[in-house]
Scaffold this active site. Structure first.
Site, PDB file in Angstrom:
ATOM      1  N   ASN A  20      10.682  -6.698   2.925  1.00 51.34           N
ATOM      2  CA  ASN A  20      10.863  -7.989   3.588  1.00 51.34           C
ATOM      3  C   ASN A  20       9.934  -9.041   3.023  1.00 51.34           C
ATOM      4  O   ASN A  20      10.307 -10.204   2.827  1.00 51.34           O
ATOM      5  CB  ASN A  20      10.606  -7.859   5.097  1.00 51.34           C
ATOM      6  CG  ASN A  20      11.410  -6.747   5.719  1.00 51.34           C
ATOM      7  OD1 ASN A  20      10.871  -5.695   6.027  1.00 51.34           O
ATOM      8  ND2 ASN A  20      12.701  -6.956   5.865  1.00 51.34           N
ATOM      9  N   LEU A  76       5.912  -9.872   8.808  1.00 53.93           N
ATOM     10  CA  LEU A  76       7.177  -9.182   8.542  1.00 53.93           C
ATOM     11  C   LEU A  76       7.011  -7.668   8.622  1.00 53.93           C
ATOM     12  O   LEU A  76       5.889  -7.156   8.531  1.00 53.93           O
ATOM     13  CB  LEU A  76       7.680  -9.602   7.160  1.00 53.93           C
ATOM     14  CG  LEU A  76       7.874 -11.125   7.034  1.00 53.93           C
ATOM     15  CD1 LEU A  76       7.785 -11.578   5.595  1.00 53.93           C
ATOM     16  CD2 LEU A  76       9.205 -11.536   7.660  1.00 53.93           C
ATOM     17  N   PRO A  77       8.119  -6.938   8.788  1.00 52.85           N
ATOM     18  CA  PRO A  77       7.994  -5.498   9.070  1.00 52.85           C
ATOM     19  C   PRO A  77       7.478  -4.653   7.906  1.00 52.85           C
ATOM     20  O   PRO A  77       6.711  -3.725   8.129  1.00 52.85           O
ATOM     21  CB  PRO A  77       9.419  -5.072   9.437  1.00 52.85           C
ATOM     22  CG  PRO A  77      10.184  -6.318   9.701  1.00 52.85           C
ATOM     23  CD  PRO A  77       9.508  -7.415   8.934  1.00 52.85           C
ATOM     24  N   THR A 133       1.706  -5.729   7.526  1.00 48.92           N
ATOM     25  CA  THR A 133       0.987  -4.570   7.006  1.00 48.92           C
ATOM     26  C   THR A 133       1.844  -3.944   5.915  1.00 48.92           C
ATOM     27  O   THR A 133       2.903  -3.380   6.191  1.00 48.92           O
ATOM     28  CB  THR A 133       0.717  -3.542   8.119  1.00 48.92           C
ATOM     29  OG1 THR A 133      -0.162  -4.124   9.064  1.00 48.92           O
ATOM     30  CG2 THR A 133       0.074  -2.282   7.550  1.00 48.92           C
ATOM     31  N   LYS A 158      -7.163  -2.398   6.671  1.00 54.50           N
ATOM     32  CA  LYS A 158      -6.240  -2.022   7.744  1.00 54.50           C
ATOM     33  C   LYS A 158      -5.778  -0.581   7.586  1.00 54.50           C
ATOM     34  O   LYS A 158      -5.789   0.223   8.530  1.00 54.50           O
ATOM     35  CB  LYS A 158      -5.025  -2.970   7.717  1.00 54.50           C
ATOM     36  CG  LYS A 158      -3.832  -2.563   8.567  1.00 54.50           C
ATOM     37  CD  LYS A 158      -4.004  -2.933  10.025  1.00 54.50           C
ATOM     38  CE  LYS A 158      -2.876  -2.416  10.893  1.00 54.50           C
ATOM     39  NZ  LYS A 158      -1.665  -3.209  10.837  1.00 54.50           N
ATOM     40  N   LYS A 215       4.407   5.051   9.519  1.00 55.67           N
ATOM     41  CA  LYS A 215       4.591   4.047   8.453  1.00 55.67           C
ATOM     42  C   LYS A 215       3.243   3.710   7.805  1.00 55.67           C
ATOM     43  O   LYS A 215       3.117   3.693   6.577  1.00 55.67           O
ATOM     44  CB  LYS A 215       5.210   2.779   9.035  1.00 55.67           C
ATOM     45  CG  LYS A 215       5.370   1.650   8.017  1.00 55.67           C
ATOM     46  CD  LYS A 215       5.338   0.264   8.676  1.00 55.67           C
ATOM     47  CE  LYS A 215       4.901  -0.799   7.673  1.00 55.67           C
ATOM     48  NZ  LYS A 215       4.491  -2.060   8.298  1.00 55.67           N
TER      49      LYS A 215
END
Lengths: 308, 308, 308, 308
Positions: free
Chosen positions: C80, C75-76, C106, C181, C256
């Site tokens: 979400n 998911l973004p 992420t 990450k 982001k």
């Protein structure tokens, strides 16, 4: 309506949650102005002094909300506010319809908006009203309150806040009080570091710090940190730099406020290059022994030399 | 001594080298105060207007130095100053013993010190006296001069500089005038970017810019860029932000002054974290079309949105 | 136990929530490896292609959880994920005891931890497994998964993730996949901006960009951005800089991820001076027309000249 | 011509000016390769060892230039280079027409260009050839030379430099050797601080440093500082972080090189946002007791905690 009946209810009981370094003198000023105060704090010992002055002490925010329809909260950070309002013993568990809830904590404006929404669902009104001015201003009732929330309730809020502050400024919808506070402190932080860097550079270039201060203050470099709170020892009296950076506004607190500024900037996708770097500098100072000193000690932080 | 005879020599000829946007109105003010002016400039057309007003125009700094024992120079940058003083047709080729040489250019203080040394070898006195205030202040004789050099010569320098400025401040040894100028402009740059970031963040958070300005100016965020030269269009009148950032103090000039600040900081091993970043931001603005706009256009630079 | 029976259940149904640019090819690779897939997405049209390939499409995450005891989500962003797991039609409404829930989004590691706690209350296991590699790697099954969660479940997770990725790395407790990450992308961002600044400076100083690249890559300046993904057009083929910065990893996505890095750093009081500034630079690029370009376009952003 | 006769003159005398930590082992390697060396240094004691090995020691650079038509200089900074070439006892006072002058100091490329011009006026050829690699590489003859100057002379320069280095790279016109060195070290500095910030953040988020290093090195975060010179104690052996940051490349030297990068960037109006901030960070470290430690100690600098 419930709201107007409460607004009329001058000198009836006022709830107060959070009796720390700031909350305690604020609540005292309410007592001084003749308001019966019903208070609570997670640390019972914080309540003793206020109790002796006549305040009624209860066990939880929920109990306070059960008795008072005007409540002021003064807490360290966002999670405490969430707990005090929406936790299992929180205000909203027992809040009366039409109650006025004023939060003077400095927190993320997004949390203020969440609290306002949650309060609205219970028929109550939430306003954010963070302060500028430290413990001294809290004691002498000279705080500045920056207030966000529905405009019709501002008069009612001001009635209480005026007992504790010299300025009560209406800023707009819920969250804008926090926004104004965060914005001011970000610019303050930038101005202070800038002043410290500039004074240090000038001294290295052979300028007398008092003379440089005088020149800056009559020129376009002038700012609050240069003319009112100069960070260089020996330039001014009565400021933390004259007292080994004791008292004043701690580096940790400034780092916290800049963290809030950073969060709101990230969330709104706003570039704050100097603001971000200022945050990192105060964060680094916290990591290197400056956490408890006044934030103007950034001058000392930048200045220290090899071998010292 | 030669020096005292020159100091007494009020209303005798004054030399002027550099008749640009700033130098030209400065020299006119000397004429207005009754001083015979002997001037030169690399661009002959720059000299015409002054010549019509009665100044004598010569071909080179050396010739000016041959006729006048008090000379003021106003040049764009360090290499020009080096050329005008120590070049093959420079002042020092023909300077008279005891002459007073005042440089009002904004340059590296290290170059000022070099020039002072070179002048001393020829028996002359060199002082640095950079200005704050732009073309308007130059025309109306309201500049501020920050003066570095031997203190005994300050009275003689002030006599001349007072014709062109409202404030003449003695800063200390040679180079400290430059140091004061550089320091002020570095803090100005930091304050301006900080104000622009803060106003932008506040607007994004829902605050009215005029209200936020009012709050900052009554609080610790107050600075010259917030209360006198606000970068947000619509907040103040009579400032560049009210006129599409035209006029005022160009971004290129600010980037140049921050380059000087960076050089002096590097040379003196002084950390200037915000100062360095401010330099880079104005440098980037120059690279992206803001070179000719007033430096307060950093607000516009930060603000532009996707799709615009 | 329920868990071990599920772990054994190879080639039984796998749930998949989030069929966007990344999720869709990932789910296809599960199908290719013989897993029956039960999927859902808020946009029904995203489901068509997968349906044609044999996947069963349901209306909500809750319904998927009702049928499958192994579910992957892609998911973004954090909100979400919170909605898909804990919302009114979320996975946890109908999750079976012993289910394995793997989130490849992420997001903030703090949210991963919250989800793990919420899942644990329902008797399910949550792991975070964000990916590196873009749409191309997702299609070819060459993603790298960084996995956080209880170690005993890693084998079960790896069984599924290996169908979609070339590397599956166990990082530690829940949230450490996200941490790895975020850390990688922060260092990547710093290296890319550093490479862009360095190449630009070298070119301005008269160096040929190919030669400079060669020198850096045989020296201590070497990094992934200099030797594998060089941002200067003409230096390498097959990278976004060779194709007007199209494709690749968008500046918005990098901004982001740096926002997540900033949040985790603020929350853990970790100073990240270059990381913060990198965040601000990509944020500024988004505000100035670079949002959709590959993040290596920072070279172009820094380079643009006056008048262009 | 004089030049070609000199180029042919293999194994005739080579001059060497500057016998410090780097220059001394470099000159020894020339001796080892059979070149008669004529050397000088401002500190006579620096010359003893070389003298015992057979070198002839003279009193000044001028005297060296009088005897040798190939001279290598290795000096701490720009002012030393200016003095050694153009000072009253400098090389150019007695340089022979056609001489080859190679400067291996790390200095401002603008100074290299000045020296080349001054040498050209005397009929000599000047090349800049700064090195990468420290004292160890100088001793073992494994330095990398980055060479700027007229291409026809590169073969002659390489003949000598190959005795002292493993790589001799032609970079372009005079000054580009310095440019390449400065560029590499700027990117190195950025990569090192970035690696230190990233490792620190990862550790705070619960990642094992060895595992995080492994992940970075197989991903796009990979750089020389992560895979060859990791700044976190315990991750690698044989690097300064494994030895309390002793040895290696001192923070002061890195700060000096970044000062050069900043100067060239300022002079060429090139924005270097991360480069500038890296400079300031190492400058601050010098001011706080890290001057003599390896530059990878930035990890320790960022990491220190309150109360430590």
């Amino acid at each position: 309506s419930a709201v107007s009946s409460r607004s009329m209810a001058s000198k009836t009981q006022v709830g107060f949650v959070g009796l720390g370094n700031m909350g305690s003198p604020m609540a005292k000023n309410l007592l001084k102005h003749g308001y019966p105060v019903i208070a609570t704090d997670v640390f019972p010992e914080s309540c003793k002094e206020l109790q002796e002055l006549g305040a009624q002490i209860l066990d939880s925010p929920a109990e306070v909300a059960d008795k008072a329809d005007r409540i002021i909260t003064m807490l360290p950070s966002s999670p405490n506010v969430i707990e005090v309002y929406t936790g299992p013993n929180g205000i909203l568990k027992k809040v009366k319809k039409g109650s006025l809830l004023i939060d003077s904590s400095t927190i993320d404006p997004a949390v203020s908006k969440e609290m306002a929404l949650a309060a609205e669902k219970m028929g109550a009104v939430f306003m954010d009203a963070p302060v500028s001015g430290g413990v001294g201003a809290a004691s002498s009732g000279k705080l500045t309150f920056m207030v966000g929330g529905v405009e019709e309730e501002f008069t009612a809020a001001k009635e209480l806040l005026s007992c504790m502050g010299a300025n009560v400024v209406y800023c707009g919808q819920v969250g804008t009080g926090q926004a104004a506070k965060i914005c001011n402190n970000m610019l303050l932080a930038i101005g202070m570091i800038g002043t410290a860097e500039t004074m240090n550079l000038g001294i290295r270039l052979g300028l007398d710090p008092k003379l440089l201060t005088k020149i800056l203050n009559m020129s376009s470099g002038r700012c609050w940190s240069s003319d009112t709170y100069n960070p260089v020892p020996g330039v001014m009296e009565g400021v933390p730099s004259a007292n080994n950076y004791q008292g004043g506004f701690g580096t940790t607190l400034m780092a916290k406020d800049l963290g809030l500024a950073q969060n709101t900037a990230t969330n709104t996708k706003t570039p704050i290059l100097l603001g971000s770097l200022a945050h990192q500098i105060f964060r680094m100072m916290c990591a290197r022994g400056y956490a408890g000193k006044d934030f103007s000690s950034v001058f000392q932080f930048l200045r220290e030399e090899e071998g010292q």
